[in-house]
Scaffold this active site. Sequence first.
Site, PDB file in Angstrom:
ATOM      1  N   HIS A 137       0.799  -6.530   6.893  1.00  0.00           N
ATOM      2  CA  HIS A 137       0.034  -5.295   6.717  1.00  0.00           C
ATOM      3  C   HIS A 137      -0.465  -4.802   8.079  1.00  0.00           C
ATOM      4  O   HIS A 137      -0.828  -5.613   8.935  1.00  0.00           O
ATOM      5  CB  HIS A 137      -1.155  -5.537   5.781  1.00  0.00           C
ATOM      6  CG  HIS A 137      -1.793  -4.244   5.363  1.00  0.00           C
ATOM      7  ND1 HIS A 137      -2.670  -3.567   6.185  1.00  0.00           N
ATOM      8  CD2 HIS A 137      -1.648  -3.491   4.254  1.00  0.00           C
ATOM      9  CE1 HIS A 137      -3.038  -2.444   5.577  1.00  0.00           C
ATOM     10  NE2 HIS A 137      -2.430  -2.383   4.400  1.00  0.00           N
ATOM     11  N   GLU A 276       4.412   1.865   5.185  1.00  0.00           N
ATOM     12  CA  GLU A 276       3.043   2.348   5.321  1.00  0.00           C
ATOM     13  C   GLU A 276       2.808   2.889   6.725  1.00  0.00           C
ATOM     14  O   GLU A 276       2.470   2.125   7.644  1.00  0.00           O
ATOM     15  CB  GLU A 276       2.060   1.198   5.077  1.00  0.00           C
ATOM     16  CG  GLU A 276       2.158   0.605   3.701  1.00  0.00           C
ATOM     17  CD  GLU A 276       0.812   0.051   3.264  1.00  0.00           C
ATOM     18  OE1 GLU A 276       0.341   0.434   2.195  1.00  0.00           O
ATOM     19  OE2 GLU A 276       0.220  -0.750   4.026  1.00  0.00           O
TER      20      GLU A 276
HETATM   21  P1  PGA Z   1      -5.135   3.526   1.668  1.00  0.00           P
HETATM   22  O1  PGA Z   1      -4.579   2.130   2.236  1.00  0.00           O
HETATM   23  O2  PGA Z   1      -4.513   3.747   0.317  1.00  0.00           O
HETATM   24  O3  PGA Z   1      -6.608   3.337   1.608  1.00  0.00           O
HETATM   25  O4  PGA Z   1      -4.719   4.575   2.665  1.00  0.00           O
HETATM   26  C1  PGA Z   1      -3.247   1.757   2.054  1.00  0.00           C
HETATM   27  C2  PGA Z   1      -3.019   0.411   2.651  1.00  0.00           C
HETATM   28  O5  PGA Z   1      -3.603   0.095   3.703  1.00  0.00           O
HETATM   29  O6  PGA Z   1      -2.258  -0.396   2.079  1.00  0.00           O
END
Ligand code: PGA
Length: 365
Positions: A137, A276
């Site tokens: 992540h 992401e």
């Molecule tokens: P968010 O985070 O939906 O708060 O933008 C997504 C993530 O970090 O997986």
Amino acid sequence: MKTATPRVYRNYYRQRTANQWHKIQAEVGDPGAIRPFLAGNWKMNMIPLSGVALAARIFDSCRDIKDVDIGLGPPYTGLSTLADYIKPDFLRTEYGIGRNVFLLAQDTFFESKGAFTGEISPEMLASIGVDRVIVGHSDRRANLGKYFGFWSSVSRRLSKSFLTHELDHLKSKKGADIQVLKALEHLTAEGNQDVLEGIAKFLEEELKERAGESDEAIQRKVQASLSKGLQVILCCGENREARDMHETFTLLDRQLRMGLEGVSQRTAAEVIIAYEPIWAIGEGAQAAGLEQITEVHDFIRNLIMDMYGEQTASSIRILYGGNVKPDNIVDIMNIAGVDGALVGGASIKAEDFSQIIKFGLIASA
Ligand code: PGA
């Protein structure tokens, strides 16, 4: 540990036409079907009992939902309590939900046991019923440097007095690296103080922005998790700078090829990818545009095709993450290459996450 039963109720598979992937409705039990996966990453929020209360509210709003996989990702401290609560039999009788609820860990370490204070191994996670683990992540890949202060030791080492001391020390040592000696001599020479401070500042910025988990560490975490029977949600994504410099694809290529190195075609079936973009994550940011998501998901699927062939490419799940909310989930899930979402902020609001689960299902139906 609970097994992720691959039973398919009614779902979708992909057909590749002219380099495009389309969602096509499949019959019950079609081997090519992909179940949408809506995963919540709670990050560092929720004490164990609040986590159970949150889960209960989500299940209550999502009664009888079976055609979508739901992931709940509490911090380490909440895993055990939640594992006890989400037993399939209980969920079935209480909420009409099947075996489609998965317990997610937010990270793991790659060693099994030993002197690694504070770390948690894949075995430990599996032993308490964790099904899937998030690896790589961006909170860990990119953002740790801000908090852990690696730069301060670098800045300290780049002072003239420290370097002079090191030089004296090295000179008295047998077999010192000549290259290092020369560099130290050069750096400690008269008039270099400004240069040293400049380098220290430059490195400070770099380390604050980037010092975090390396691709190598992530690769080891992926392999360790898979070998202990955990499925992996492998995150990838570019920062704003990489996007502005048109380096998104090069970076994703590196992150994914390295993250998946050593993962066989057979085990690749246990991997879920989450795209992401860092600039789209968290409060104050905005989700990526639909075209941007489409383009990157197509790129990732083609990369997987290149690495593992068409069968894996057409069955692997690729999630989008970054400000997924009830008001954009339908559009995002309607993108052909999107198989689900990794949700941060909205996943700890029962109402929002339930809507995301339901909209994810409606949109892909
Ligand atoms: P968010 O985070 O939906 O708060 O933008 C997504 C993530 O970090 O997986």
